[in-house]
Design an enzyme around this catalytic site. Structure first.
Site, PDB file in Angstrom:
ATOM      1  N   LYS A 170     -33.538  13.255 -49.481  1.00 32.17           N
ATOM      2  CA  LYS A 170     -32.366  13.508 -48.635  1.00 32.17           C
ATOM      3  C   LYS A 170     -31.163  13.847 -49.490  1.00 32.17           C
ATOM      4  CE  LYS A 170     -29.650  11.237 -44.964  1.00 32.17           C
ATOM      5  NZ  LYS A 170     -29.457   9.982 -44.197  1.00 32.17           N
ATOM      6  N   SER A 244     -29.808  10.446 -39.324  1.00 34.95           N
ATOM      7  CA  SER A 244     -29.313  11.573 -40.096  1.00 34.95           C
ATOM      8  C   SER A 244     -30.318  12.112 -41.125  1.00 34.95           C
ATOM      9  CB  SER A 244     -28.020  11.178 -40.833  1.00 34.95           C
ATOM     10  OG  SER A 244     -28.265  10.146 -41.777  1.00 34.95           O
ATOM     11  N   SER A 268     -30.854   5.855 -39.255  1.00 35.76           N
ATOM     12  CA  SER A 268     -31.033   7.208 -39.773  1.00 35.76           C
ATOM     13  C   SER A 268     -32.369   7.465 -40.456  1.00 35.76           C
ATOM     14  CB  SER A 268     -29.899   7.557 -40.744  1.00 35.76           C
ATOM     15  OG  SER A 268     -28.698   7.736 -40.034  1.00 35.76           O
TER      16      SER A 268
END
Length: 562
Positions: A170, A244, A268
């Site tokens: 990420k 996210s 997330s």
């Protein structure tokens, strides 16, 4: 006790209405009045005037050993974990174990896998049904690492069960040689070292494929990103991945890698794992080092793994977790272990269900969660009805905490680059600035209070089971582009079951639990006591072995070259 968790209702906004709301909140003349109305509507003003005798907790209060030597902790038997892995029923994702087995048997090698990835990723990230997964790839670095891994296999000396295994990261975490943008269009930090989690996987031989997309600064749950493109769900093209850690979940579901490193400040990791039909672990707060993660929300944030299977997540977790001198919060923790993983008998495990909360989801999700409960019962678990008070107050406290911490962390950048943020981000940051110091302190008192509530429940049970989300992957509407949207009702549904673990620091795991009528994945959440990730993974694998998986609509097979 009355179940008090509310379903949020507010007008959905896109386009000019969304822009007008952002400008109104940012304008000193109108921002205060509008902000006060929103604070009232969101329950924050009610929290402000609540009588809370508890002392505030500025971070999760966890049981910690008085002294602990990392050197004295027995290492997790990673090779044993890999050897004992079993195929999942139904569609079989290519797992880390599959990659290593193919290398050992000479069916392919890490360079061939890297080349297949480099050939297919640009094609799937663009075009009619573009995945929009990767923000940055580095061909030279990937191929160099793959050649080193291939040479180790040729010498019969691989580094372990992740050597040559593709991993994505990420864009919230530092990877040396790559930029860190945190999903923005203006940040391009160039770290000189890896985040600790990245370093630990790289030292185990993992191949870093690149940096993957995320909801901008991780401040919402859909995965929308106006700057790098909005990822589409491999199981449901045209629908959100969840956020996210959107690119992390999509990269695993699409078959690019069996493991991704994500981060979870308010669901997330678990939300996109559930929506994309994969596994996601938010470990106990401070169990996994935060060093090298962009500082967004320190007291509720967690770095953690997403994976194709529970065993993939367990392997990554075992490598990522443990004390790190560069993260003082991580230093005093009990040894990492995975005792019991692989045992189908869960006789005597006490599973808690809070019915009103458990059933606050769409009927098909509730049915899937009921199926998980019945499975656990059939394997010897004891199902215990429990009550969890003040879920609504905890929800408000979690929202106050993460918005304030993100607004604080972004204050300098917001002052310089406000117009460069997406509209939804600007609204959330404006809300964070509108929240008063007294509200933040009240929220930390709720953290203390709610942690005590949850600890009492965990005296009667070992694990609490809920759905992961209250709805499956929402559709990406045409009017979302290019400005984004504000949809509080959807956000509320996606976060309904995940936020308590961030507020209190308890570990939580999302595991695939079936599919809805549309074929969209459904996730089941297992919430546990601090430091008991091993039990969640054990139960998660029992569920996984009894819920047949389906193939995503968009998927590649790097081992087969298809």
């Amino acid at each position: 006790m009355t179940y008090d968790l509310k379903t949020a209702h507010a007008p959905r906004m896109t386009g000019l209405a969304l822009e007008a709301a952002a400008l109104a909140l940012e304008n000193p003349a109108t921002g205060h009045l509008l902000g006060q109305k929103l604070l009232k509507d969101l329950g924050i003003l009610e929290l402000r005037y609540s009588l809370l005798p508890e002392a505030p907790s500025v971070a999760p209060t966890l049981p910690r050993p008085a002294s602990f030597s990392a050197a004295a902790a027995p290492p997790v038997d990673l090779e044993g974990l890999a050897r004992s892995a079993r195929k999942t029923p139904g569609f079989a994702f290519e797992s880390a174990v599959d990659f290593v087995a193919a290398y050992r048997e000479g069916q392919t090698d890490p360079v061939e896998v890297a080349e297949r990835f480099l050939a297919v990723a640009p094609r799937l990230d663009t075009g009619e049904r573009a995945l929009r997964v990767f923000i940055e790839r580095n061909t030279d670095r990937l191929l160099a690492a793959a050649r080193e891994s291939r040479e180790r296999y040729r010498k019969g000396a691989p580094l372990g069960p992740l050597d040559g295994v593709p991993v994505s990261v990420k864009d919230e975490l530092d990877v040396e040689g790559y930029s860190t943008t945190v999903g923005t269009r203006f940040l391009k930090l160039r770290p000189t070292e890896d985040a600790t989690t990245v370093r630990r996987l790289r030292e185990a031989g993992a191949l870093i494929l690149g940096k993957v997309n995320m909801h901008e600064i991780g401040i919402d749950t859909s995965g929308f990103n106006a700057h790098h493109g909005t990822p589409t769900n491999p199981y449901a093209p045209g629908h959100y991945t969840g956020g996210s850690s959107s690119g992390s979940a999509a990269s695993v579901a699409a078959g690019f890698c069996p493991i991704s490193i994500g981060a979870d400040g308010g669901g997330s990791i678990r939300i996109p794992a559930a929506l994309c039909g994969i596994v996601g672990l938010k470990a106990t707060w401070s169990r996994i080092s935060e060093h090298g993660a962009y500082p967004l929300c320190a007291s509720v944030g967690h770095v953690g793994p997403l994976g194709a299977t529970v065993r993939d997540v367990a392997l990554a977790y075992a490598l990522m977790a443990g004390p790190d001198a560069k993260d003082p919060n991580s230093l005093h923790q009990p040894p990492v272990h995975l005792d019991g993983l692989g045992r189908e008998d869960i006789e005597g495990v006490r599973i808690g269900v809070y019915r009103p909360w458990f059933e606050h989801a769409t009927p098909e999700i509730v049915r899937a969660a009921e199926g998980a409960i019945e499975l656990f019962r059939s394997r010897g678990a004891q199902i215990v009805e429990v009550e969890i008070p003040e879920l609504e107050r905890a929800r408000v406290a979690q929202g106050v905490t993460i918005l304030c911490e993100m607004a604080s962390g972004m204050a300098r950048l917001d002052a310089e680059h406000r117009k460069s943020f997406g509209l939804g981000v600007r609204i959330n940051l404006a809300m964070g600035r509108a929240i008063a110091g007294i509200d933040y302190v009240q929220a930390q008192k709720v953290r203390t209070r709610f942690s005590e509530h949850l600890a009492r429940v965990f005296q009667a049970v070992d694990v609490i089971v809920t759905p992961t989300t209250a709805l499956t992957a929402p559709r990406i509407a045409d009017d979302v582009f290019p400005r984004g949207e504000s949809n509080l009702e959807v956000t509320s549904g996606l976060m309904r079951f995940v936020y308590p673990a961030n507020l209190t620091g308890n570990p939580a795991l999302s595991v695939p639990g079936g599919y809805g009528a549309s074929g969209h994945p459904i996730g089941i959440q297992l919430l546990g006591r601090p430091w008991e990730e091993h039990l969640l993974l054990r139960l998660g694998e029992v569920l996984e072995q009894n819920v047949p998986r389906r193939a995503p609509s968009i998927h590649v097979r790097l081992l087969e070259g298809a």
